[in-house]
Design an enzyme around this catalytic site. Structure first.
Site, PDB file in Angstrom:
ATOM      1  CB  SER A  40      -0.889   0.015   1.247  1.00  0.00           C
ATOM      2  OG  SER A  40      -1.468   1.292   1.441  1.00  0.00           O
ATOM      3  CE1 TYR A  71      -3.383  -2.299   5.560  1.00  0.00           C
ATOM      4  CE2 TYR A  71      -2.561  -0.195   4.738  1.00  0.00           C
ATOM      5  CZ  TYR A  71      -3.119  -1.434   4.503  1.00  0.00           C
ATOM      6  OH  TYR A  71      -3.414  -1.826   3.218  1.00  0.00           O
TER       7      TYR A  71
END
Length: 257
Positions: free
Chosen positions: A151, A164
């Site tokens: 990501s 994350y």
């Protein structure tokens, strides 16, 4: 290697055996569709048995070679069982795609230890173990590769929460390290880092008009990515056409970075 490559379609995945984690929804499902359309054979693992069986039946009814099993990649026993099945079914592996990921969005001081561990275990620790378990099977392939789905949160700050972003940044570094370590075995290791993409994981966020407008303002192409656009990049990294690409992270962000 070069002589063999002259005899194949470098822009095809014909006959290639591809293992995809989380292959029934979002980016994972789009990657599975792309691999199948390009002639590959897939094995998907997902937690939802009903959804998995429905998806496998749809693929098989279209004439695709698709296999799979229910499993939780975050569970070591599940990973062990998965690779036992892969070894029995195929005896080797051409591509591993580590796609499974999860998130809990909070401020750093608000996470409890269990939430922190869940994010890191699912996104990072399981991918590391998947790579290690796949190594012996990948060594048997002429065109072996690993693709880690990251990501942009692993490259810069976005509102995903610190754990994350940490997990995706660490996965990027794992990609670089394994690419060098496994190059002598003919195994390429790359990553794809999407920006906001229309998947179940961010669907609720995108319903917030102010949040969506802010994302679009930060994206030069002026829109959210579709899962198929991320899948196309992953498919390229599977192909013999990308045979000299390793240790890199391809960013799919509409120009945002």
């Amino acid at each position: 290697m070069r002589e063999n490559m002259m005899q194949i379609n470098r822009w095809s995945l014909e006959g290639m055996r591809v293992l995809i984690t989380g292959g029934t929804r979002g980016i994972g499902q789009a990657i599975a569709n792309q691999v199948l359309e390009l002639g590959g054979v897939i094995y998907v693992v997902a937690r939802n048995q009903e959804l998995l069986q429905k998806q496998l039946q749809e693929w098989q009814q279209k004439g695709f070679k698709a296999y799979g099993q229910r499993g939780d990649i975050a569970n070591p026993a599940s990973r062990q069982e998965l690779f036992a099945h892969i070894a029995e079914l195929w005896g080797g592996l051409d591509v591993l795609i580590n796609n499974v990921g999860m998130n809990i969005r909070k401020k750093a001081v608000d996470y409890n230890p269990d939430e922190y561990d869940e994010i890191l275990t699912t996104n990072l620790h399981s991918a590391f173990d998947m790579c290690r378990r796949a190594y012996a099977l990948l060594k048997k392939s002429t065109y072996a590769s690993v693709i880690n789905i990251l990501s942009v949160a692993g490259l810069t700050h976005v509102r995903t929460g610190a754990p994350y972003g940490m997990s995706k940044a660490a996965l990027l570094q794992l990609t670089r390290n394994l690419a060098v370590e496994w190059a002598q075995d003919g195994i390429r290791v790359n990553a794809v880092a999407p920006w906001y993409t229309r998947t179940p994981m961010v669907e609720q966020l995108l319903r917030n008009r102010d949040y969506l407008d802010d994302i679009i303002r930060r994206t030069p192409l002026g829109r959210i990515a579709d899962p198929e656009e991320v899948a196309a990049v992953a498919a390229f990294l599977c192909m013999p056409a990308s045979s000299f690409v390793t240790g890199t992270t391809l960013v799919v962000d509409g120009g945002g970075l």
